[in-house]
Design a protein around this motif. Structure first.
Motif, PDB file in Angstrom:
ATOM      1  N   GLY A 261     -24.333   0.133   0.549  1.00  0.00           N
ATOM      2  CA  GLY A 261     -22.970   0.705   0.297  1.00  0.00           C
ATOM      3  C   GLY A 261     -22.109  -0.163  -0.263  1.00  0.00           C
ATOM      4  N   PRO A 262     -21.012   0.114  -1.201  1.00  0.00           N
ATOM      5  CA  PRO A 262     -19.865  -0.519  -1.590  1.00  0.00           C
ATOM      6  C   PRO A 262     -18.794  -1.224  -0.435  1.00  0.00           C
ATOM      7  N   LEU A 263     -18.903  -0.534   0.681  1.00  0.00           N
ATOM      8  CA  LEU A 263     -18.219  -1.131   1.441  1.00  0.00           C
ATOM      9  C   LEU A 263     -18.490  -2.484   2.297  1.00  0.00           C
ATOM     10  N   HIS A 264     -20.039  -2.681   1.971  1.00  0.00           N
ATOM     11  CA  HIS A 264     -20.872  -3.499   2.644  1.00  0.00           C
ATOM     12  C   HIS A 264     -21.442  -4.553   1.382  1.00  0.00           C
ATOM     13  N   GLY A 265     -22.578  -4.715   1.420  1.00  0.00           N
ATOM     14  CA  GLY A 265     -23.183  -5.533   0.259  1.00  0.00           C
ATOM     15  C   GLY A 265     -22.999  -5.002  -0.952  1.00  0.00           C
ATOM     16  N   GLY A 266     -22.683  -3.746  -1.100  1.00  0.00           N
ATOM     17  CA  GLY A 266     -22.711  -3.343  -2.605  1.00  0.00           C
ATOM     18  C   GLY A 266     -21.227  -3.675  -3.151  1.00  0.00           C
ATOM     19  N   ALA A 267     -20.417  -4.420  -2.336  1.00  0.00           N
ATOM     20  CA  ALA A 267     -19.240  -4.676  -2.833  1.00  0.00           C
ATOM     21  C   ALA A 267     -19.426  -5.761  -3.925  1.00  0.00           C
ATOM     22  N   ASN A 268     -20.417  -6.605  -3.821  1.00  0.00           N
ATOM     23  CA  ASN A 268     -20.440  -7.716  -5.096  1.00  0.00           C
ATOM     24  C   ASN A 268     -20.666  -7.139  -6.618  1.00  0.00           C
ATOM     25  N   LYS A 291      -2.542   0.128  -8.104  1.00  0.00           N
ATOM     26  CA  LYS A 291      -3.446   1.082  -7.745  1.00  0.00           C
ATOM     27  C   LYS A 291      -3.872   0.957  -6.270  1.00  0.00           C
ATOM     28  N   ALA A 292      -4.333  -0.556  -6.103  1.00  0.00           N
ATOM     29  CA  ALA A 292      -4.776  -0.651  -4.638  1.00  0.00           C
ATOM     30  C   ALA A 292      -3.891  -0.521  -3.425  1.00  0.00           C
ATOM     31  N   LYS A 293      -2.525  -0.484  -3.921  1.00  0.00           N
ATOM     32  CA  LYS A 293      -1.735  -0.276  -2.879  1.00  0.00           C
ATOM     33  C   LYS A 293      -1.345   1.217  -2.615  1.00  0.00           C
ATOM     34  N   ASP A 294      -1.349   1.900  -3.910  1.00  0.00           N
ATOM     35  CA  ASP A 294      -1.172   3.271  -3.788  1.00  0.00           C
ATOM     36  C   ASP A 294      -2.029   4.179  -2.901  1.00  0.00           C
ATOM     37  N   LYS A 295      -1.621   4.600  -1.701  1.00  0.00           N
ATOM     38  CA  LYS A 295      -2.155   5.380  -0.888  1.00  0.00           C
ATOM     39  C   LYS A 295      -2.812   6.864  -1.514  1.00  0.00           C
ATOM     40  N   ASN A 296      -2.232   7.127  -2.573  1.00  0.00           N
ATOM     41  CA  ASN A 296      -2.559   8.358  -3.211  1.00  0.00           C
ATOM     42  C   ASN A 296      -3.889   8.116  -4.134  1.00  0.00           C
ATOM     43  N   PHE A 299      -8.487   3.959  -5.022  1.00  0.00           N
ATOM     44  CA  PHE A 299      -9.116   2.408  -5.447  1.00  0.00           C
ATOM     45  C   PHE A 299      -8.588   1.347  -4.543  1.00  0.00           C
ATOM     46  N   ARG A 300      -9.722   0.726  -4.288  1.00  0.00           N
ATOM     47  CA  ARG A 300      -9.410  -0.536  -3.303  1.00  0.00           C
ATOM     48  C   ARG A 300      -9.765  -1.891  -4.305  1.00  0.00           C
ATOM     49  N   LEU A 301      -9.012  -3.016  -3.813  1.00  0.00           N
ATOM     50  CA  LEU A 301      -9.321  -4.178  -4.349  1.00  0.00           C
ATOM     51  C   LEU A 301     -10.677  -4.654  -3.846  1.00  0.00           C
ATOM     52  N   MET A 302     -11.711  -4.407  -4.666  1.00  0.00           N
ATOM     53  CA  MET A 302     -13.059  -4.884  -4.016  1.00  0.00           C
ATOM     54  C   MET A 302     -13.263  -6.300  -3.883  1.00  0.00           C
ATOM     55  N   GLY A 303     -13.899  -6.736  -2.812  1.00  0.00           N
ATOM     56  CA  GLY A 303     -13.953  -8.139  -2.541  1.00  0.00           C
ATOM     57  C   GLY A 303     -12.780  -8.528  -1.739  1.00  0.00           C
ATOM     58  N   PHE A 304     -11.822  -7.853  -1.273  1.00  0.00           N
ATOM     59  CA  PHE A 304     -10.931  -8.215  -0.521  1.00  0.00           C
ATOM     60  C   PHE A 304     -10.872  -7.366   0.849  1.00  0.00           C
ATOM     61  N   GLY A 305     -10.655  -7.911   1.949  1.00  0.00           N
ATOM     62  CA  GLY A 305     -10.633  -7.437   3.287  1.00  0.00           C
ATOM     63  C   GLY A 305     -11.697  -7.635   4.009  1.00  0.00           C
ATOM     64  N   HIS A 306     -11.595  -7.525   5.398  1.00  0.00           N
ATOM     65  CA  HIS A 306     -12.957  -7.737   6.072  1.00  0.00           C
ATOM     66  C   HIS A 306     -12.668  -7.449   7.431  1.00  0.00           C
ATOM     67  N   ARG A 307     -13.669  -6.671   8.145  1.00  0.00           N
ATOM     68  CA  ARG A 307     -13.672  -6.012   9.466  1.00  0.00           C
ATOM     69  C   ARG A 307     -13.012  -7.105  10.475  1.00  0.00           C
ATOM     70  N   TYR A 309     -12.745 -10.980   9.293  1.00  0.00           N
ATOM     71  CA  TYR A 309     -11.827 -12.200   9.038  1.00  0.00           C
ATOM     72  C   TYR A 309     -10.540 -11.633   8.994  1.00  0.00           C
ATOM     73  N   LYS A 310      -9.634 -12.346   9.386  1.00  0.00           N
ATOM     74  CA  LYS A 310      -8.116 -11.881   9.439  1.00  0.00           C
ATOM     75  C   LYS A 310      -7.335 -13.062   9.154  1.00  0.00           C
ATOM     76  N   ASN A 311      -7.866 -14.250   8.464  1.00  0.00           N
ATOM     77  CA  ASN A 311      -7.262 -15.180   8.019  1.00  0.00           C
ATOM     78  C   ASN A 311      -7.737 -15.756   6.882  1.00  0.00           C
ATOM     79  N   ASP A 355       0.432  -8.438   5.035  1.00  0.00           N
ATOM     80  CA  ASP A 355       0.716  -7.661   6.243  1.00  0.00           C
ATOM     81  C   ASP A 355      -0.560  -7.179   6.766  1.00  0.00           C
ATOM     82  N   ARG A 356      -1.489  -6.656   5.932  1.00  0.00           N
ATOM     83  CA  ARG A 356      -2.760  -6.214   6.532  1.00  0.00           C
ATOM     84  C   ARG A 356      -3.774  -7.261   6.783  1.00  0.00           C
ATOM     85  N   LYS A 357      -3.438  -8.503   6.454  1.00  0.00           N
ATOM     86  CA  LYS A 357      -4.289  -9.780   6.448  1.00  0.00           C
ATOM     87  C   LYS A 357      -5.650  -9.503   5.644  1.00  0.00           C
TER      88      LYS A 357
HETATM   89  N1  ACO Z   1      -7.560  -2.888  -0.868  1.00  0.00           N
HETATM   90  C1  ACO Z   1      -6.502  -2.254  -0.716  1.00  0.00           C
HETATM   91  N2  ACO Z   1      -6.415  -1.949   0.797  1.00  0.00           N
HETATM   92  C2  ACO Z   1      -7.225  -2.318   1.568  1.00  0.00           C
HETATM   93  C3  ACO Z   1      -8.500  -2.896   1.323  1.00  0.00           C
HETATM   94  C4  ACO Z   1      -8.671  -3.394  -0.055  1.00  0.00           C
HETATM   95  N3  ACO Z   1      -9.653  -4.014  -0.334  1.00  0.00           N
HETATM   96  N4  ACO Z   1      -9.159  -3.191   2.269  1.00  0.00           N
HETATM   97  C5  ACO Z   1      -8.313  -2.658   3.484  1.00  0.00           C
HETATM   98  N5  ACO Z   1      -7.125  -2.176   2.762  1.00  0.00           N
HETATM   99  C6  ACO Z   1      -6.075  -1.537   3.551  1.00  0.00           C
HETATM  100  C7  ACO Z   1      -6.490  -0.155   4.216  1.00  0.00           C
HETATM  101  O1  ACO Z   1      -6.045   0.795   3.337  1.00  0.00           O
HETATM  102  C8  ACO Z   1      -5.606  -0.096   5.510  1.00  0.00           C
HETATM  103  O2  ACO Z   1      -4.227   0.122   5.157  1.00  0.00           O
HETATM  104  P1  ACO Z   1      -3.270   1.090   6.203  1.00  0.00           P
HETATM  105  O3  ACO Z   1      -3.389   0.196   7.270  1.00  0.00           O
HETATM  106  O4  ACO Z   1      -2.040   0.991   5.351  1.00  0.00           O
HETATM  107  O5  ACO Z   1      -4.026   2.276   6.163  1.00  0.00           O
HETATM  108  C9  ACO Z   1      -5.923  -1.317   5.974  1.00  0.00           C
HETATM  109  O6  ACO Z   1      -5.875  -2.355   4.936  1.00  0.00           O
HETATM  110  C10 ACO Z   1      -6.857  -1.775   6.802  1.00  0.00           C
HETATM  111  O7  ACO Z   1      -8.009  -1.290   6.426  1.00  0.00           O
HETATM  112  P2  ACO Z   1      -9.241  -0.588   7.054  1.00  0.00           P
HETATM  113  O8  ACO Z   1     -10.355   0.223   5.997  1.00  0.00           O
HETATM  114  O9  ACO Z   1      -8.974   0.075   8.446  1.00  0.00           O
HETATM  115  O10 ACO Z   1     -10.027  -2.083   7.334  1.00  0.00           O
HETATM  116  P3  ACO Z   1     -11.518  -2.038   7.942  1.00  0.00           P
HETATM  117  O11 ACO Z   1     -11.821  -3.244   8.859  1.00  0.00           O
HETATM  118  O12 ACO Z   1     -12.123  -0.656   8.407  1.00  0.00           O
HETATM  119  O13 ACO Z   1     -12.348  -2.209   6.648  1.00  0.00           O
HETATM  120  C11 ACO Z   1     -13.369  -3.317   4.707  1.00  0.00           C
HETATM  121  C12 ACO Z   1     -13.111  -3.462   6.193  1.00  0.00           C
HETATM  122  C13 ACO Z   1     -14.316  -2.129   4.624  1.00  0.00           C
HETATM  123  C14 ACO Z   1     -14.150  -4.625   4.364  1.00  0.00           C
HETATM  124  C15 ACO Z   1     -12.348  -2.929   3.799  1.00  0.00           C
HETATM  125  O14 ACO Z   1     -11.338  -4.222   4.017  1.00  0.00           O
HETATM  126  C16 ACO Z   1     -12.594  -2.672   2.264  1.00  0.00           C
HETATM  127  O15 ACO Z   1     -13.047  -1.637   2.035  1.00  0.00           O
HETATM  128  N6  ACO Z   1     -12.905  -3.716   1.268  1.00  0.00           N
HETATM  129  C17 ACO Z   1     -13.070  -3.339   0.278  1.00  0.00           C
HETATM  130  C18 ACO Z   1     -14.653  -3.658   0.106  1.00  0.00           C
HETATM  131  C19 ACO Z   1     -15.178  -5.123   0.319  1.00  0.00           C
HETATM  132  O16 ACO Z   1     -14.956  -6.003  -0.509  1.00  0.00           O
HETATM  133  N7  ACO Z   1     -16.306  -4.881   1.203  1.00  0.00           N
HETATM  134  C20 ACO Z   1     -17.288  -6.225   1.486  1.00  0.00           C
HETATM  135  C21 ACO Z   1     -16.980  -6.682   2.802  1.00  0.00           C
HETATM  136  S1  ACO Z   1     -17.821  -8.388   3.292  1.00  0.00           S
HETATM  137  C22 ACO Z   1     -19.361  -7.730   3.441  1.00  0.00           C
HETATM  138  O17 ACO Z   1     -19.612  -6.556   3.682  1.00  0.00           O
HETATM  139  C23 ACO Z   1     -20.188  -8.684   3.110  1.00  0.00           C
END
Ligand code: ACO
Length: 427
Positions: A261-268, A291-296, A299-307, A309-311, A355-357
């Protein structure tokens, strides 16, 4: 500090033990919650739920720490080979020289895959996604190795582990060779584990295989960085499937599907496709930031964010440096790397991401290296699976050895209350 937690609900009080991990992580042990109170907890996505006690991987998302069996990811990526890390994760200690040699010999002895498996691969269309093919081939291996593992026998456990560690790279290589229209080949017993993987993936029938240290070092590092990440989505899947006493290969096949899945390993794969789309669209990173910031906009910035890691993701730091080194050493000037760096810089300075780390994760730069090594985009997640294999095996082994109960969460039912059945002619 109290070693118990107290829950108060209406006029009743319930007590629960608090357990402390070896890094002082605290957890409320709620095993008796339902029996005591009639209530359950609800935690979609298991954001606050510990599913097990584990001695394999420690990570601290706030401090950006990742350790396998106590060794830092930075040390392992710099100093260890992938096969040493495979041994470390699965058996708990770094191997001695003799243990490593024996392990490698045992792997070589098991590295053939039944020729009949080629017929199964032949049935897939060339357009099939390699992750679907890999999950199916891993499942199919069960038919050729039907004996279930007696998990209380060290010997049987070892044999099953060696079998899959030996055969999985062949499946990975065949998956790619099928995609590229190359004949299905075997490895070379004289090569190291990672060299062999590289040879099996890339050797052309008309050419001799030549080793390239830069490529092998980069592959070793990438595989080590992906080798385990405690209770992530695919690993939890492997553990939960295995908890029904389904076999190792079946559990691994489920893990591969979860990783896809693209939210996990498929993100690469998604990251590289995103970077290519930005390049094709004129390289306007600001447009994609908006686009990544637009809630409507979905699109998410792929490769950004982690359940967790918040630093920062320590793996992303190592990979970013490695991407620079690999591209320099191979003499590649990839405009995609410049776009990635620009996007990272903007995101790190942007209030929405601050703000969202949200920081670059392991997948943000890994695709750039895979691309430089000539690995097709659709194969990126397969490479992740190859790296994650030892982690899945170690977690499955630990779960079975600890005799964990079958994974079976509860729910809060919010559907219809009882209603009388109405025959179809009266509806
Ligand atoms: N781009 C834009 N906004 C984002 C992103 C992103 N990549 N990731 C999180 N956010 C925002 C969310 O919209 C949310 O905003 P809100 O509080 O205003 O509603 C907030 O940040 C928290 O996001 P959640 O989805 O609740 O965080 P969660 O811990 O459930 O998800 C995840 C983590 C799935 C990794 C998420 O950050 C994401 O979808 N990232 C992009 C996909 C990605 O790179 N996945 C690889 C993860 S690493 C791995 O699996 C090896």
């Amino acid at each position: 500090m109290s070693d118990k937690a107290i829950l108060q609900y209406q006029d009743k009080t319930f007590e629960f033990p608090v357990i402390k991990g070896s890094e002082n992580e605290l957890a409320i042990d709620i095993k008796t919650l339902r029996a005591q109170s009639g209530m359950i907890t609800i935690d979609p996505g298991y954001k606050n739920t510990g599913s097990c006690e584990s001695a394999i991987t420690f990570l601290d998302g706030e401090k950006g720490i990742l350790r396998y069996r106590g060794y830092s990811i930075e040390d392992l990526a710099e100093k260890a080979s992938f096969i040493e890390v495979v041994y470390l994760l699965i058996f708990g200690e770094l191997p001695t020289k003799v243990q490593l040699e024996d392990f490698q010999k045992d792997i070589v002895a098991e590295s053939h895959v039944d020729e009949e498996m080629k017929k199964i691969l032949d049935g897939f269309p060339k357009s099939a996604h390699p992750m679907g093919v890999l999950a199916s081939l891993t499942s199919a291996l069960i038919s050729f190795n039907p004996n279930s593992v007696n998990v209380s026998s060290d010997k049987e456990m070892y044999a099953a582990i060696v079998r899959i560690v030996a055969k999985f790279p062949v499946l990975v290589a065949w998956t790619m060779r099928k995609k590229k229209g190359l004949p299905l080949d075997y490895g070379d017993d004289s090569l190291s584990y990672v060299e062999n993987i590289h040879k099996m993936m890339f050797k052309k029938p008309s050419q001799e295989y030549t080793k390239n240290k830069v490529i092998i070092d980069a592959l070793d590092k990438l595989l080590i960085l992906h080798a385990d990440h405690e209770q992530n989505c695919s690993t939890s899947t492997v553990r939960i499937v295995g908890s029904s006493h389904a076999g190792l290969f079946a559990s691994l096949s489920a893990g591969i599907s979860a990783l896809w899945g693209p939210l996990h390993g498929g993100a690469n794969q998604a990251v590289l496709e995103m970077l290519e789309a930005i390049e094709a669209d004129g390289g306007d990173t600001k447009k994609y930031m908006a686009k990544a910031k637009d809630k409507n906009d979905p699109f998410r910035l792929m490769g950004f964010g982690h359940r967790v890691y918040k630093n920062f993701d320590p793996r992303a730091k190592i990979i970013k440096k490695a991407a620079d080194e690999v591209l320099n050493n191979l003499g590649i000037d990839d405009p995609i790397l410049a776009i990635a760096k620009g996007l990272e810089k903007e995101a790190l300075e942007d209030q929405y991401f601050v703000d969202r780390k949200l920081y670059p994760n392991v997948d943000f730069y890994s695709g750039i290296i895979y691309r430089a090594l000539g690995i097709p985009t659709e194969m990126f997640t397969v490479m992740f699976a190859l790296g994650r294999l030892p982690g899945w095996i170690a977690q499955w082994k630990e779960m079975r050895e600890n005799n964990e109960p079958i994974g079976r969460p509860r729910q809060v039912y919010v559907g219809e209350n009882f209603r009388d059945f109405i025959p179809v002619e009266n509806r």
